[in-house]
Write an enzyme that holds these catalytic residues in place. Structure first.
Site: not given
Ligand code: XUL
Ligand code: CO
Length: 437
Positions: A101, A104
């Protein structure tokens, strides 16, 4: 930079007999199965968020993780240092991909402009490390759920300014994902859902979400980003009802809003089980519609009702997953992305290796078992035989569209009663499945 894991060298394949816990028993990257190497089939990815930002905190206590390379600050320098550690881990594991992300990898600033600057500064290091190691970005995504501004959702918020902020954030994340050669771009609907219908205009929110996705598709085209767009279903958590609740709901939404040509699905085991499905169901459902894009590899806990995101080690599970993935022709340009976190009690750096090695090996073994099942073809033969009444006669007329209610009525009136059914043989088939495990 000094190594973060100096006591760990590259994890090697040592075969099923080895007693070395930090060796692969099954994952032999160059081994060819059904014409492709294991590396090409599995396309393992390490996630940045759990592995490098997870602290081990839970609602009852603070973080426990020991991460000597991390000074705990929100500085760009710390973020850059952390980025290099991610590549050391991937290299030593032999994981060819990672995923992140935006928030992150780089700290959020006081303004969007400052956040973008931070993101660029860390992306520069990510690019350097990608070039040094050959490790690639499986997918990027924007965190549209942590900042309090997104408390009511991002693309489904009732606040147009928040919607604009989210759009700007995704715009930037698409640019960085493109710059880093990301092979996919994921939307997981963080807070895109509702807690209560008394305050929610569901139709308007879904219209806005579709507009958002169309804008993303248009912008990707404009900048020449050719990665695959993916939606990641999840039925609940953090909201009571997430709009992208399961594969079927996502596909219906995409079809209703003319988005189907641009999206596939990123399916996650723990999300499937929260939705009351098996992972195999979700994979098969997406696969039959040409929408099987990628997987987030993890598992839940039968006794806990939330998204525990544990590393997958169950061979039945990984076999079912790989069997279904092989059935639908593989997942490239997607991958097997470990959206999983070590337990709060597994707080030492070496636990990150134990977790990934175990997960990679479980998937490699699942792949080998799935290929053996397919080579024997016993299940295929059984299923084909089971539906054989549709291969000719009245059944073939149904499948070809030749039959209608009147011809079916005439057929069965003449016959008097339907042919007897054959046993489903579930117990025999479950026993047969065990033969391969
Ligand atoms: C949340 C989840 C996230 C997504 C990316 O449950 O799985 O980490 O994979 O936003
Ligand atoms: Co996920």
């Amino acid at each position: 930079m000094a190594q973060a894991f100096p006591e760990i060298s590259k994890i090697e394949y040592e075969g099923p007999q080895t007693k070395n816990p930090l060796a692969f028993r099954w994952y032999n990257a160059d081994e060819v199965i059904e014409g492709k190497t294991m590396r090409e089939h599995l396309r393992f990815a390490v996630v940045y968020w759990h592995t490098f930002r997870g602290t081990g905190s839970d609602p009852f206590g603070p973080g426990t993780m020991i991460r000597p390379w991390d000074d705990g600050s929100d500085s760009v320098e710390n973020a850059q240092k952390r980025a290099r550690v991610c590549f050391e881990l991937c290299e030593k594991l032999g994981a060819p991909f990672y995923a992140f992300h935006d928030r992150d990898v780089a700290p959020e600033g006081k303004t969007l402009a400052e956040s973008n600057k931070n993101f660029d500064a860390v992306a520069k290091v990510l690019k350097e490390e990608q070039q040094r190691t050959g490790i690639k970005l499986l997918w990027g995504t924007a965190n549209l759920f942590s900042n309090p501004r997104y408390m009511l959702g991002a693309a489904t918020t009732c606040n147009a300014d928040v919607y604009a902020f989210a759009a700007a954030q995704v715009k930037k994340c698409l640019e960085v994902t493109k710059e880093l050669g990301g092979e996919n771009y994921v939307f997981w609907g963080g807070r895109e859902g509702y807690q209560n219908l008394l305050n929610t205009d569901m139709k308007r929110e879904l219209d806005h979400l579709a507009r958002f996705f169309h804008m993303a598709v248009a912008y990707a085209k404009e900048i020449g980003f050719t990665g695959q767009f993916l939606i990641e279903p999840k039925p609940k958590e953090p909201t009571k009802h997430q709009y992208d609740s399961d594969a079927a709901a996502c596909l219906n939404f995409l079809r209703a809003y003319d988005l189907l040509p641009y999206f596939k699905l990123n399916l996650e085991t723990n999300h499937a089980t929260l939705a009351g499905h098996t992972m195999q169901h979700e994979l098969d459902y997406a696969g039959m519609q040409g929408a099987l894009g990628s997987i987030d590899a993890n598992t839940g806990d039968l006794l806990l009702g939330w998204d525990t995101d544990q590393f997958p080690t169950n061979i039945y599970l990984t076999t079912e997953i790989m069997w279904t993935i092989l059935k639908w022709g593989g997942i490239s340009p997607g991958g097997v992305n470990f959206d999983a976190k070590v337990r709060r009690e597994s707080f030492e750096p070496i636990d990150l290796f134990h977790a990934h090695v175990g997960g990679m090996d479980a998937f490699a073994r699942g792949l080998k078992i799935a290929a053996a099942i397919r080579a024997d073809g016993e299940f295929d033969k059984f299923v084909k035989q089971r539906y054989s009444s549709f291969d000719s006669g009245i059944g073939a007329d149904v499948e070809s569209g030749k039959a209608d209610f009147k011809s079916l009525e005439a057929y069965i009136l003449a016959k008097g009663e339907a042919a007897p059914n054959a046993s489903g043989r579930q117990e025999m088939l479950e026993h047969l499945f065990n033969r391969y495990i």
